[in-house]
Design an enzyme around this catalytic site. Structure first.
Site, PDB file in Angstrom:
ATOM      1  N   HIS A  72      50.747   0.742  68.470  1.00 10.13           N
ATOM      2  CA  HIS A  72      50.209   2.048  68.850  1.00 10.13           C
ATOM      3  C   HIS A  72      49.472   1.940  70.173  1.00 10.13           C
ATOM      4  O   HIS A  72      48.589   1.089  70.321  1.00 10.13           O
ATOM      5  CB  HIS A  72      49.259   2.573  67.767  1.00 10.13           C
ATOM      6  CG  HIS A  72      49.982   3.222  66.630  1.00 10.13           C
ATOM      7  ND1 HIS A  72      49.467   4.269  65.911  1.00 10.13           N
ATOM      8  CD2 HIS A  72      51.207   2.973  66.099  1.00 10.13           C
ATOM      9  CE1 HIS A  72      50.337   4.648  64.990  1.00 10.13           C
ATOM     10  NE2 HIS A  72      51.401   3.857  65.072  1.00 10.13           N
ATOM     11  N   TYR A 201      42.035  11.334  64.203  1.00 12.81           N
ATOM     12  CA  TYR A 201      40.690  11.366  63.610  1.00 12.81           C
ATOM     13  C   TYR A 201      40.121  12.763  63.862  1.00 12.81           C
ATOM     14  O   TYR A 201      40.023  13.180  65.007  1.00 12.81           O
ATOM     15  CB  TYR A 201      39.781  10.332  64.267  1.00 12.81           C
ATOM     16  CG  TYR A 201      40.111   8.883  63.980  1.00 12.81           C
ATOM     17  CD1 TYR A 201      41.080   8.194  64.704  1.00 12.81           C
ATOM     18  CD2 TYR A 201      39.419   8.181  62.987  1.00 12.81           C
ATOM     19  CE1 TYR A 201      41.366   6.872  64.451  1.00 12.81           C
ATOM     20  CE2 TYR A 201      39.696   6.843  62.728  1.00 12.81           C
ATOM     21  CZ  TYR A 201      40.668   6.195  63.463  1.00 12.81           C
ATOM     22  OH  TYR A 201      40.932   4.868  63.200  1.00 12.81           O
ATOM     23  N   PRO A 293      34.973   2.447  57.183  1.00  8.78           N
ATOM     24  CA  PRO A 293      36.352   2.287  57.674  1.00  8.78           C
ATOM     25  C   PRO A 293      36.671   3.067  58.946  1.00  8.78           C
ATOM     26  O   PRO A 293      37.762   2.916  59.496  1.00  8.78           O
ATOM     27  CB  PRO A 293      37.200   2.804  56.508  1.00  8.78           C
ATOM     28  CG  PRO A 293      36.307   3.717  55.755  1.00  8.78           C
ATOM     29  CD  PRO A 293      34.920   3.198  55.909  1.00  8.78           C
ATOM     30  N   LYS A 297      37.635  -1.615  61.378  1.00  6.95           N
ATOM     31  CA  LYS A 297      37.221  -2.955  61.786  1.00  6.95           C
ATOM     32  C   LYS A 297      37.119  -3.976  60.652  1.00  6.95           C
ATOM     33  O   LYS A 297      36.903  -5.160  60.906  1.00  6.95           O
ATOM     34  CB  LYS A 297      35.856  -2.894  62.501  1.00  6.95           C
ATOM     35  CG  LYS A 297      35.905  -2.203  63.845  1.00  6.95           C
ATOM     36  CD  LYS A 297      36.695  -3.011  64.862  1.00  6.95           C
ATOM     37  CE  LYS A 297      36.943  -2.270  66.135  1.00  6.95           C
ATOM     38  NZ  LYS A 297      38.278  -2.457  66.696  1.00  6.95           N
ATOM     39  N   TYR A 384      37.897   0.038  70.259  1.00  2.00           N
ATOM     40  CA  TYR A 384      38.921   0.297  69.244  1.00  2.00           C
ATOM     41  C   TYR A 384      39.994  -0.790  69.261  1.00  2.00           C
ATOM     42  O   TYR A 384      40.427  -1.267  68.210  1.00  2.00           O
ATOM     43  CB  TYR A 384      39.554   1.678  69.448  1.00  2.00           C
ATOM     44  CG  TYR A 384      40.335   2.144  68.252  1.00  2.00           C
ATOM     45  CD1 TYR A 384      39.709   2.825  67.208  1.00  2.00           C
ATOM     46  CD2 TYR A 384      41.699   1.871  68.125  1.00  2.00           C
ATOM     47  CE1 TYR A 384      40.418   3.230  66.087  1.00  2.00           C
ATOM     48  CE2 TYR A 384      42.414   2.277  67.010  1.00  2.00           C
ATOM     49  CZ  TYR A 384      41.774   2.958  65.989  1.00  2.00           C
ATOM     50  OH  TYR A 384      42.472   3.343  64.881  1.00  2.00           O
TER      51      TYR A 384
HETATM   52  C1  PHB Z   1      44.312   3.363  57.237  1.00  2.95           C
HETATM   53  O1  PHB Z   1      45.460   3.510  57.648  1.00  2.95           O
HETATM   54  O2  PHB Z   1      44.094   3.156  56.030  1.00  2.95           O
HETATM   55  C2  PHB Z   1      43.174   3.484  58.170  1.00  2.95           C
HETATM   56  C3  PHB Z   1      43.428   3.609  59.522  1.00  2.95           C
HETATM   57  C4  PHB Z   1      42.366   3.740  60.408  1.00  2.95           C
HETATM   58  C5  PHB Z   1      41.082   3.737  59.944  1.00  2.95           C
HETATM   59  C6  PHB Z   1      40.828   3.592  58.588  1.00  2.95           C
HETATM   60  C7  PHB Z   1      41.875   3.473  57.688  1.00  2.95           C
HETATM   61  O3  PHB Z   1      40.050   3.890  60.813  1.00  2.95           O
END
Ligand code: PHB
Ligand code: APR
Length: 395
Positions: A72, A201, A293, A297, A384
């Site tokens: 990505h 997000y 989450p 990280k 990130y």
């Molecule tokens: C996930 O795909 O489970 C996932 C992806 C990004 C995050 C948290 C969880 O920040």
């Protein structure tokens, strides 16, 4: 029984450490409380930093990751009914992240360990650790119903937040730093095509939402929920309706729903225990720290600890024992930067039940500033994709 390193826990930390030590010719045994199926049944995040991917490559377990992982180059931030792209690749001079589930990382590590014929015991109760403040630590446990004692040089505590390793350290030797957030994440996994090619997000007045994925045909979505919510309260329909209500119109219209194959609620917490080394006991991963989450990280920090740990142990066996003395500081310096980032992403994107109108205006101003400022987006992107590991040349 005797080995050089006893590794407690067969999560990603323990298994990756075992593999890297094996490649250095250092004997190790992994002891896991749960069954293999139980460990593989846990659904967790799925975003790997480049340095974590490189470390898995160094351990020789990146074949499937390279074939099936999704590189990505950007993420999107949604608010005010619009999406804003953060071009990770451009802002970091060509870096990227890899979307590949933690469960798959664990499976690849288990397969590699099995193929190498390395000793791993699952469903092992009664693990206890002794004498780690001496040069002769010992691990006791029950194997096939019989009490067993394993003498070793080092104990690697890779047994997660609820494990026995950190709990065995005298309380006066440990400092804890903690923040518990007043909400959780309700997650749903479905065999539906992801709503977008990149992760989104979302900050919405109804709460945070995240659109993620495991593959081109498997989606992972989350919505912020109350800590009082129970999984029974969330039918699939309720989840999809709630998610759709938090997405911008264009994204909501594209959302493909379907039956869930997994649903779970996770609380959010930031936690760090210091130090991470007690004589010959070394903590790594969730045994020493937890992040919410939001910044993805958790697994990456586990990999970062393991990176410093295998190198310190390898140096020790080559006669450079001083490296172990730096293990805790080296880890914690990176851990705290990831803690800061995860806390910041969490604060930026969630609705806090006690937030005032002032707080909400400030949060909105920060999002608006972020997506219009090259400097602010660069800071997000740099964190990130993952900060670099400290190398021996940096010291
Ligand atoms: C996930 O795909 O489970 C996932 C992806 C990004 C995050 C948290 C969880 O920040
Ligand atoms: N004896 C043996 N094993 C134990 C014990 C014990 N007393 N207690 C816990 N364990 C095992 C758990 O069953 C688990 O399989 O230790 C393992 C720890 O694995 P994880 O919790 O996955 O922790 P870690 O390997 O550090 O990986 C960190 O996992 O929680 C996520 O977000 C986190 O992605 C990060 C990653």
């Amino acid at each position: 029984m005797r080995t050089q390193v006893v590794i407690i826990g067969a999560g990603p930390s323990g298994l990756l450490l075992g593999q890297l030590l094996h490649r250095e010719g250092i004997d190790n045994i992994v002891l896991e409380l749960r069954s293999k199926d139980y460990v593989l049944g846990r659904i967790r995040a799925g975003v790997l930093e480049q340095v974590a991917v490189d470390l898995l490559g160094h351990a020789g377990v990146d074949a499937r990751l390279k074939a099936e992982g999704l590189p990505h180059h950007g993420i999107e931030l949604g608010f005010d009914g619009r999406r804003h792209r953060v071009d990770l690749h451009r802002l970091t001079g060509g870096k990227q992240v890899m979307v590949y589930g933690q469960t798959e990382v664990t499976r690849d590590l288990m397969d590699a360990r099995e193929a190498a014929g390395l000793p791993t015991a699952y469903s092992v109760p009664d693990v206890s650790i002794h004498g780690f403040d001496t040069n002769h630590p010992v691990v006791r446990c029950t194997l096939d119903g019989k009490p067993v004692e394993i003498a070793c040089d080092f104990i690697a505590g890779c047994d997660g937040f609820h494990g026995v390793s950190r709990a065995s350290v005298p309380p006066e030797a440990l400092s804890h730093f903690e923040r518990v957030y007043p909400f959780g994440w309700m997650g749903l996994l479905a065999d539906t095509p992801p709503v977008s090619e990149e992760l989104i997000y979302v900050n919405h007045p109804r709460g945070f939402a995240l659109c993620s994925m495991r593959s081109k045909t498997r989606s992972r979505y989350y919505v912020q929920c109350s800590l009082d919510d129970r999984i029974e309260d969330w039918s699939d329909d309720r989840f999809w309706d709630e998610l759709r209500s938090r997405l911008d119109e264009r994204t909501a219209a594209r959302l493909v729903t379907g039956p869930s194959i997994e649903k779970s609620i996770a609380p959010l917490r930031s936690f760090v225990a210091e130090p991470m080394r007690f004589g010959r006991l070394l903590l790594a991963g969730d045994a020493a720290h937890i992040v919410p989450p939001t910044g993805a990280k958790g697994l990456n920090l586990a990999a970062s600890d393991v990176n410093y740990l295998w190198q310190a142990l390898a140096s020790h066996y080559r006669g450079a024992s001083a490296e172990l003395g730096h293990y805790s500081d080296r880890c914690l310096s990176r851990v705290w930067k990831a803690e800061r980032f995860s806390w910041w992403m969490t604060s930026l994107l969630h609705r806090f039940p006690d937030s005032t109108a002032f707080d909400q205006r400030v949060q909105h101003a920060e999002l608006d500033y972020l997506v219009h400022s090259e400097a602010a987006m660069t800071a997000l992107a740099e964190n990130y994709v993952g900060l670099p590991f400290e190398t021996q040349a940096d010291r």
